[in-house]
Design a protein around this motif. Structure first.
Motif, PDB file in Angstrom:
ATOM      1  N   GLY A 107       0.919  -1.243  -0.150  1.00 32.67           N
ATOM      2  CA  GLY A 107       0.040  -0.182   0.062  1.00 32.67           C
ATOM      3  C   GLY A 107       0.935   1.354   0.051  1.00 32.67           C
ATOM      4  N   LYS A 116      -3.769  -1.941   4.383  1.00 28.96           N
ATOM      5  CA  LYS A 116      -4.683  -1.190   3.614  1.00 28.96           C
ATOM      6  C   LYS A 116      -5.921  -1.450   3.744  1.00 28.96           C
ATOM      7  CE  LYS A 116      -4.361   0.447  -1.291  1.00 28.96           C
ATOM      8  NZ  LYS A 116      -3.849   0.135  -2.525  1.00 28.96           N
ATOM      9  N   ASP A 241      -8.406  -3.539  -1.993  1.00 25.59           N
ATOM     10  CA  ASP A 241      -8.592  -2.237  -2.089  1.00 25.59           C
ATOM     11  C   ASP A 241      -9.708  -1.887  -3.289  1.00 25.59           C
ATOM     12  OD1 ASP A 241      -7.241  -2.905  -4.400  1.00 25.59           O
ATOM     13  OD2 ASP A 241      -5.447  -1.532  -4.309  1.00 25.59           O
TER      14      ASP A 241
END
Ligand code: UTP
Length: 476
Positions: A107, A116, A241
């Protein structure tokens, strides 16, 4: 620590031209010596030798293809959509599907202090990416009356922090017995001469080996065996993500099963021929994903049609389905799996033992990418998706692929659900709406369920609103 340990490890490093790893040995204390020996023992030296020789000492030639063609994208509403949706739902109900999240990355671009997945993405709720994914799984389990085991790949660098976060959050009301964390392998970084680098006098500089490392980790950490023992046949792969991702999409799963595919992908249409995403294509009839950094090597990928749209339209979204049996097959032939190198800034120890923090790239990291498995898959399928409600990769805080863009995208997406259910909401003005929406996926798994449950909600909202997992409304 026995001298035997020391001499075995010294011999090994000498055999592979890495004896400099012992340069500081005489200055190390007992514990530091043990750490160095342990970190050397974790290195797969034959594999590293192959990588150094084939990627660093020699520059590998670009692969040449006689013919590159776009892949055929399956349209979401194609003639088999109903059949596929039913087939996918049946597989989910029967417990044949598990969720698989890769969360082992560093990240770096987001620069958040923590894994993350623990980033507080919900603008109102502050709920983390992990919480959102967990609530999707809770919603699906409720909706389909089943269990979806959740496999989460972490790295030795963020594994403890990730486990602690889940524990502190009480596993987001999921049964911890169905959440399995496992660590991917770290790969030594090497300098331009192919020498492994030291991060401290007693620790190798290492980095996570890319999301393709999940193939080795799934097998070597016993996850594939766990999946098999639960009767799971398909892994629904997604990246931590991507806030919007559907944790297990019946339509996608059904198409994958009907096509008897080993591995399938969701692809969004590329915004432009230069958009920074991998391109799914057929190279001499073999399914491949060409990275955007290689676009100039294959200029045909930059072609546009009469309307200016990319002819090679299938962009990689990092959403896949992988059969459990297929993961075992690629693991068994992992020596054929392609590796990539990345030239990066790697803090390291100089010859005089002082720390060097470079301001320009000084060494290589090695990675494998999960999408490279597609070349080995039978009947790989690519399902076209819209970005809205499917794909919000978060790499930076602001700009393209960011926290800000993802919040906007999800507000736009959920606005559509609200309007569809007859709820009046303020009109958005410009791209930076001053207000935000959140809908817990544990409360409504899809637009249809939202429309049913929305009958209990007020008929209008005039400020930022979040609907939580139990239906509570939070307005700010
Ligand atoms: P990225 O390559 O975008 O990396 O990973 P990142 O860690 O999110 O961010 P940067 O590049 O350091 O800024 C895409 C997905 O693959 C996972 C990440 O956790 C993310 O979900 N990943 C990446 C791994 O699980 N392991 C890796 O070694 C690399």
């Amino acid at each position: 620590m026995s001298t035997m340990d020391e001499s075995t490890h010294r011999d090994l490093t000498e055999q592979y031209g890495q004896s400099h790893l012992f340069d500081f040995w005489e200055d190390l204390n007992h514990n530091e010596k043990a750490i160095l020996l342990r970190s050397i023992s974790e290195v797969k030296f034959p594999e590293m030798k192959r990588l150094i020789e084939s990627l660093v000492i020699t520059e590998p030639p670009a692969e040449y293809y006689d013919e590159i063609k776009p892949v055929d994208l399956v349209a979401p509403k194609d003639r088999r959509a109903r059949e596929a949706g039913d087939a996918g739902e049946a597989l989910i109900r029967a417990g044949k599907v598990a969720c698989f999240t890769v969360a082992g990355g560093q990240g770096t671009r987001l620069g958040f202090d923590g894994p993350k997945g623990s980033y507080p993405i919900g603008a109102l709720t502050g709920h983390s990416l992990f919480q959102y994914h967990a609530e999707k799984i809770r919603g699906l389990q409720r909706y389909y009356g089943t269990v979806l085991p959740w496999y989460i790949m972490v790295s030795p660098a963020n594994g403890d922090a990730t486990r602690a976060f889940f524990k502190q959050q009480n596993y987001f009301a999921l049964d911890p017995a169905n959440i399995l964390f496992f660590e991917q392998q770290m790969i030594p970084c090497v300098n331009e001469k192919g020498k492994m680098m030291l991060e401290t006098p007693f620790r190798l500089a290492v980095s996570p080996g890319g999301h393709g490392g999940s193939v080795q980790a799934l097998v070597e950490k016993g996850i594939l065996a766990d999946a098999a023992s639960r009767g799971v046949e398909i892994l629904s792969y997604f990246q931590v993500d991507n806030w919007a991702v559907q944790a297990a999409d019946p339509l996608f799963i059904g198409h994958h099963a009907l096509q008897q595919s080993d591995m399938s992908s969701k692809c969004h249409r590329r915004n432009s021929p230069r958009e920074a995403v991998g391109v799914h294509c057929l190279c001499d009839q073999v399914y491949r994903v060409i990275e955007y950094s290689e676009l100039d090597i294959y200029p045909q990928l930059l072609q546009v049609d009469a309307s200016g749209d990319a002819v090679f339209s299938a962009g990689n979204s990092g959403i896949h389905l992988l059969n459990v049996s297929f993961v075992q097959d690629i693991y068994d032939h992992f020596e054929d799996f392609p590796w990539h190198k990345a030239f990066k800034k790697i803090p390291c120890i100089r010859e005089d033992g002082t720390l060097f923090s470079p301001d320009a790239p000084n060494g290589y990291k090695f990675e494998t990418f999960i999408f490279d498995a597609l070349r080995f898959a039978r009947n790989p399928l690519a399902l076209e998706i819209q970005r809205l409600g499917e794909y919000t990769p978060i790499k930076d805080y602001d700009g393209v692929n960011s926290v800000v863009a993802a919040r906007q995208s999800m507000t736009d997406y959920w606005s559509g659900w609200m309007k569809g259910a007859g709820i009046a909401i303020p009109e958005q003005s410009g791209s930076n709406a001053a207000w935000q929406l959140e809908i817990s996926p544990a409360w409504a798994v899809n637009r249809e369920e939202f429309a049913e449950r929305a009958q209990t909600l007020p008929k209008s909202f005039d400020k930022s609103t979040a609907i939580l997992a139990d239906g509570t409304i939070l307005s700010k």
